[in-house]
Design an enzyme around this catalytic site. Structure first.
Site, PDB file in Angstrom:
ATOM      1  N   GLU A 104       5.152  -3.022  12.248  1.00 40.82           N
ATOM      2  CA  GLU A 104       4.155  -1.958  12.069  1.00 40.82           C
ATOM      3  C   GLU A 104       2.970  -2.604  11.375  1.00 40.82           C
ATOM      4  OE1 GLU A 104       4.200   0.835  13.368  1.00 40.82           O
ATOM      5  OE2 GLU A 104       6.307   1.010  13.903  1.00 40.82           O
ATOM      6  N   ASN A 125       0.804  -1.233   0.000  1.00 43.77           N
ATOM      7  CA  ASN A 125       0.000   0.000   0.000  1.00 43.77           C
ATOM      8  C   ASN A 125       0.834   1.278   0.000  1.00 43.77           C
ATOM      9  OD1 ASN A 125       0.714  -0.272   2.685  1.00 43.77           O
ATOM     10  ND2 ASN A 125      -1.209   0.588   3.428  1.00 43.77           N
ATOM     11  N   ASN A 149      -1.603  -7.958  10.677  1.00 45.37           N
ATOM     12  CA  ASN A 149      -1.358  -8.476  12.027  1.00 45.37           C
ATOM     13  C   ASN A 149      -1.058  -9.969  12.059  1.00 45.37           C
ATOM     14  OD1 ASN A 149      -2.463  -5.853  12.638  1.00 45.37           O
ATOM     15  ND2 ASN A 149      -2.322  -6.592  14.738  1.00 45.37           N
ATOM     16  N   CYS A 154      -2.879   2.205   6.466  1.00 47.41           N
ATOM     17  CA  CYS A 154      -2.924   1.724   7.852  1.00 47.41           C
ATOM     18  C   CYS A 154      -3.519   2.795   8.760  1.00 47.41           C
ATOM     19  CB  CYS A 154      -1.534   1.334   8.319  1.00 47.41           C
ATOM     20  SG  CYS A 154      -0.332   2.632   8.037  1.00 47.41           S
ATOM     21  N   GLY A 178       2.981  -4.722   7.669  1.00 49.23           N
ATOM     22  CA  GLY A 178       1.961  -5.518   6.985  1.00 49.23           C
ATOM     23  C   GLY A 178       0.835  -5.863   7.939  1.00 49.23           C
ATOM     24  N   GLY A 186       2.453 -10.481  10.872  1.00 49.18           N
ATOM     25  CA  GLY A 186       3.376  -9.911  11.862  1.00 49.18           C
ATOM     26  C   GLY A 186       3.525 -10.776  13.102  1.00 49.18           C
TER      27      GLY A 186
HETATM   28  P1  NAP Z   1       0.687  -8.780   4.450  1.00 51.39           P
HETATM   29  O1  NAP Z   1      -0.123  -9.720   3.684  1.00 51.39           O
HETATM   30  O2  NAP Z   1       1.001  -9.091   5.866  1.00 51.39           O
HETATM   31  O3  NAP Z   1       2.051  -8.606   3.603  1.00 51.39           O
HETATM   32  C1  NAP Z   1       3.065  -7.719   3.992  1.00 51.39           C
HETATM   33  C2  NAP Z   1       4.396  -8.242   3.500  1.00 51.39           C
HETATM   34  O4  NAP Z   1       4.695  -9.452   4.210  1.00 51.39           O
HETATM   35  C3  NAP Z   1       4.392  -8.601   2.014  1.00 51.39           C
HETATM   36  O5  NAP Z   1       5.650  -8.302   1.463  1.00 51.39           O
HETATM   37  C4  NAP Z   1       4.155 -10.112   2.039  1.00 51.39           C
HETATM   38  O6  NAP Z   1       4.629 -10.773   0.883  1.00 51.39           O
HETATM   39  C5  NAP Z   1       4.972 -10.491   3.276  1.00 51.39           C
HETATM   40  N1  NAP Z   1       4.614 -11.783   3.862  1.00 51.39           N
HETATM   41  C6  NAP Z   1       3.453 -12.477   3.739  1.00 51.39           C
HETATM   42  N2  NAP Z   1       3.535 -13.655   4.409  1.00 51.39           N
HETATM   43  C7  NAP Z   1       4.770 -13.709   4.966  1.00 51.39           C
HETATM   44  C8  NAP Z   1       5.455 -14.668   5.768  1.00 51.39           C
HETATM   45  N3  NAP Z   1       4.883 -15.829   6.143  1.00 51.39           N
HETATM   46  N4  NAP Z   1       6.715 -14.400   6.167  1.00 51.39           N
HETATM   47  C9  NAP Z   1       7.302 -13.248   5.822  1.00 51.39           C
HETATM   48  N5  NAP Z   1       6.723 -12.304   5.046  1.00 51.39           N
HETATM   49  C10 NAP Z   1       5.457 -12.514   4.635  1.00 51.39           C
HETATM   50  O7  NAP Z   1       0.051  -7.320   4.453  1.00 51.39           O
HETATM   51  P2  NAP Z   1      -0.513  -6.503   3.203  1.00 51.39           P
HETATM   52  O8  NAP Z   1      -1.871  -6.977   2.902  1.00 51.39           O
HETATM   53  O9  NAP Z   1       0.501  -6.483   2.115  1.00 51.39           O
HETATM   54  O10 NAP Z   1      -0.549  -5.014   3.782  1.00 51.39           O
HETATM   55  C11 NAP Z   1      -1.675  -4.461   4.373  1.00 51.39           C
HETATM   56  C12 NAP Z   1      -1.504  -4.423   5.874  1.00 51.39           C
HETATM   57  O11 NAP Z   1      -0.370  -3.635   6.206  1.00 51.39           O
HETATM   58  C13 NAP Z   1      -2.671  -3.761   6.575  1.00 51.39           C
HETATM   59  O12 NAP Z   1      -3.021  -4.489   7.725  1.00 51.39           O
HETATM   60  C14 NAP Z   1      -2.121  -2.394   6.964  1.00 51.39           C
HETATM   61  O13 NAP Z   1      -2.759  -1.794   8.056  1.00 51.39           O
HETATM   62  C15 NAP Z   1      -0.691  -2.722   7.236  1.00 51.39           C
HETATM   63  N6  NAP Z   1       0.156  -1.525   7.163  1.00 51.39           N
HETATM   64  C16 NAP Z   1       0.667  -1.007   8.334  1.00 51.39           C
HETATM   65  C17 NAP Z   1       1.439   0.131   8.318  1.00 51.39           C
HETATM   66  C18 NAP Z   1       2.011   0.692   9.596  1.00 51.39           C
HETATM   67  O14 NAP Z   1       3.020   1.387   9.523  1.00 51.39           O
HETATM   68  N7  NAP Z   1       1.438   0.434  10.751  1.00 51.39           N
HETATM   69  C19 NAP Z   1       1.695   0.778   7.101  1.00 51.39           C
HETATM   70  C20 NAP Z   1       1.151   0.237   5.933  1.00 51.39           C
HETATM   71  C21 NAP Z   1       0.393  -0.925   5.973  1.00 51.39           C
HETATM   72  P3  NAP Z   1       3.718 -11.101  -0.392  1.00 51.39           P
HETATM   73  O15 NAP Z   1       2.478 -10.272  -0.294  1.00 51.39           O
HETATM   74  O16 NAP Z   1       4.557 -10.746  -1.536  1.00 51.39           O
HETATM   75  O17 NAP Z   1       3.448 -12.567  -0.336  1.00 51.39           O
END
Ligand code: NAP
Length: 497
Positions: free
Chosen positions: A253, A155, A233, A287, A231, A236
């Site tokens: 985060e 995002n 929760n 987020c 990413g 994470g």
């Molecule tokens: P996500 O599905 O958790 O993915 C985030 C990253 O983690 C991607 O690069 C993903 O790779 C990777 N990933 C997935 N499974 C993994 C595993 N088992 N081991 C290691 N890495 C893994 O999250 P998203 O859907 O991309 O992002 C949206 C989320 O991010 C929302 O919940 C949002 O609130 C949060 N966010 C938080 C902040 C903050 O600063 N608090 C800022 C922005 C976004 P692939 O997708 O390539 O498989």
């Protein structure tokens, strides 16, 4: 392919300063129209190991480069990003969908971060402090951790990468970066910029691929001493638990369920503007997006009317087109999740005032209409769980105290905001809102890079991105004692002559 072209049709990993082919790839598509943009590698454990080998070797020399010289590379990175700002912004809109104005804002955030962290090259302050013994000197200094892993979401594909990689690099670490598979183009472009800026080979390595393969290999690799993750929760928590077993430092985060509070004395026009920008900007896929409005009962009706009127002007479409305010949702899974929550909200008894359905485009894009629920209750799922789309729920309260309580009644703690003209409420709110970021008379988005970014409770684990605090993730503290008395002095014992 659109007029704006990449130099390649198939991206490559960037390892040890070389562009490396990967056999398996998958297509990256533009969420605005479903068109294929490029192929992205699906790397595996072997590629991560190669990157770690390169990073380990490079990091030893990089740590010995004086920090002000390391910073000069970041300064050059910032200058190149500035030159390429429009190209980067357009590519960002193509791969992520956010409207061009917002893409430009995100790229600017990266540029700001480059110059800010370049400044840190001449600070990286430690402390000097009196020693308890005569003829003895005491100080503490920051040291690089070594090889660090950064895992970023789709995002904010460039801004978040700069929040993490720039402090890591200026502090003398080498980086392995796994960008989200949905949005690899910003990573490719940023690696090119590092190359052009003269960053030594191996100091940054980009390994494309799925989280379950590449991300997991990074988490499990013993030579990567820090994981900085942004990413969801669920992901994470799993990463934290794996890192915990290895005593590996991890910075998380994660999600948010952010609220705007509108008090009875608020400037309502301003509140409407703030809600619209923070709830529907980036199609609610931030987020920090506002997904709850906690409104005083005296102004609830009028706020609803004004919001509905303003929402009529939110034009939906391809973010590259002039005048578009709400771009697409990242993919089909994201769209389905939003649709599911609309049904949940209706079943829970909230009243749907606007939106609530897919927006039919004339192509393969994924769009959802800006949506307003009212009469939501604080414990409803639509008021508790992250939807990650253009959906906002109004919750009515009767007092300032109740508004604060409702704001804090969620498992997340990222961002909150209050609209009021009462200075006493302003100070009480900034004290009592249990979130890492608080805005007064502004929406829930708009963080500046020189302040710490992150949240309390389920949003994170106590670390912060950006600000000088980001350096804490990528450095270890070393305490140094220099005894110049010429004799053995024993601390806590030889304190008397
Ligand atoms: P996500 O599905 O958790 O993915 C985030 C990253 O983690 C991607 O690069 C993903 O790779 C990777 N990933 C997935 N499974 C993994 C595993 N088992 N081991 C290691 N890495 C893994 O999250 P998203 O859907 O991309 O992002 C949206 C989320 O991010 C929302 O919940 C949002 O609130 C949060 N966010 C938080 C902040 C903050 O600063 N608090 C800022 C922005 C976004 P692939 O997708 O390539 O498989």
């Amino acid at each position: 392919m659109t007029a704006l072209t990449l130099e390649t049709d198939v991206l490559q990993n960037f390892i040890d300063g070389k562009w490396v082919d990967v056999e398996n790839t998958t297509a990256v598509t533009n969420p605005a129209n479903g068109e294929r943009i490029v192929q992205v590698p699906l790397s595996n454990r072997y590629h991560v190991e190669e990157a770690v080998k390169a990073a380990k070797k490079a990091q030893k020399d990089w740590a010995l480069v004086p920090a002000p010289q390391r910073a000069e590379v970041l300064y050059r990175v910032g200058m190149i990003m500035k030159d390429k700002k429009e190209r980067l912004s357009r590519l960002l809109t193509m791969e992520n969908g956010k409207v061009l104005e917002e893409a430009r804002g995100e790229v600017q955030e990266g540029i700001d971060m480059a110059f800010y962290m370049a400044g840190e090259g001449r600070r990286l302050f430690g402390q000097t402090t009196p020693a308890e013994l005569k003829d003895k000197f005491a100080m503490s200094q920051r040291c690089p951790v070594g090889v660090v892993g950064i895992i970023t979401p789709w995002n904010f594909p460039i801004a978040i990468a700069t929040w993490k990689s720039f402090p890591a690099i200026v502090a003398g670490n080498a980086v392995i970066w796994k960008p989200a598979t949905e949005t690899p183009i910003m990573a490719y472009e940023l690696a090119k910029i590092f190359e052009e800026a003269g960053l030594p080979n191996g100091v940054i390595n980009v390994v494309f691929g799925k989280g379950s393969e590449v991300g997991d290999s990074m988490v499990q690799n013993e030579d990567i001493r820090v994981i900085s993750f942004t990413g969801s929760n669920d992901t994470g928590r799993n990463i934290a638990s794996d890192c915990g077993k290895q005593l590996k430092k991890v910075s998380l985060e994660m999600g948010g369920k952010n609220a705007v509070i509108v008090m009875d004395d608020a400037d309502l026009d301003l509140a409407v503007e703030g809600i619209l920008w923070s709830a529907f900007g980036t199609s609610g896929q931030r987020c920090t997006a506002c997904s709850r409005v906690i409104v005083h009962h005296k102004v609830k009706k009028i706020l609803e009317e004004r919001l509905l009127a303003a929402m009529d002007h939110l034009t939906i479409g391809n973010g590259l087109e002039e005048g578009i305010k709400v771009g697409p949702i990242i993919n089909e899974a994201g769209l389905n999740k939003i649709k599911k929550y609309i049904e949940v909200g209706k079943q829970e008894g909230a009243t749907l005032l606007a939106g609530g359905s897919e927006w039919e485009s004339n192509n393969q894009g994924y769009y959802f209409t800006p949506t307003l629920f009212t009469d939501a209750k604080p414990d409803m799922r639509i008021a508790q769980e992250e939807i990650f789309g253009p959906v906002v729920s109004l919750i009515e309260v009767s007092s300032f105290e109740e508004a604060i309580e409702v704001n804090n009644q969620v498992t997340y703690g990222l961002s909150s905001s209050i609209f009021t003209r009462d200075i006493n409420r302003v100070f009480k709110a900034q004290r009592d809102l249990d979130t890492g970021i608080v805005y007064v008379n502004a929406g829930t988005t708009g963080a500046e890079i020189h302040l710490p970014f992150g949240g309390t409770k389920g949003t994170g684990n106590g670390h912060r991105d950006s600000g000088v605090q980001a350096l804490d993730v990528f450095t270890e503290w070393k305490a140094i004692y220099v005894d110049y008395s010429g004799k053995l002095q024993r601390a806590q014992i030889d304190t008397e002559e």
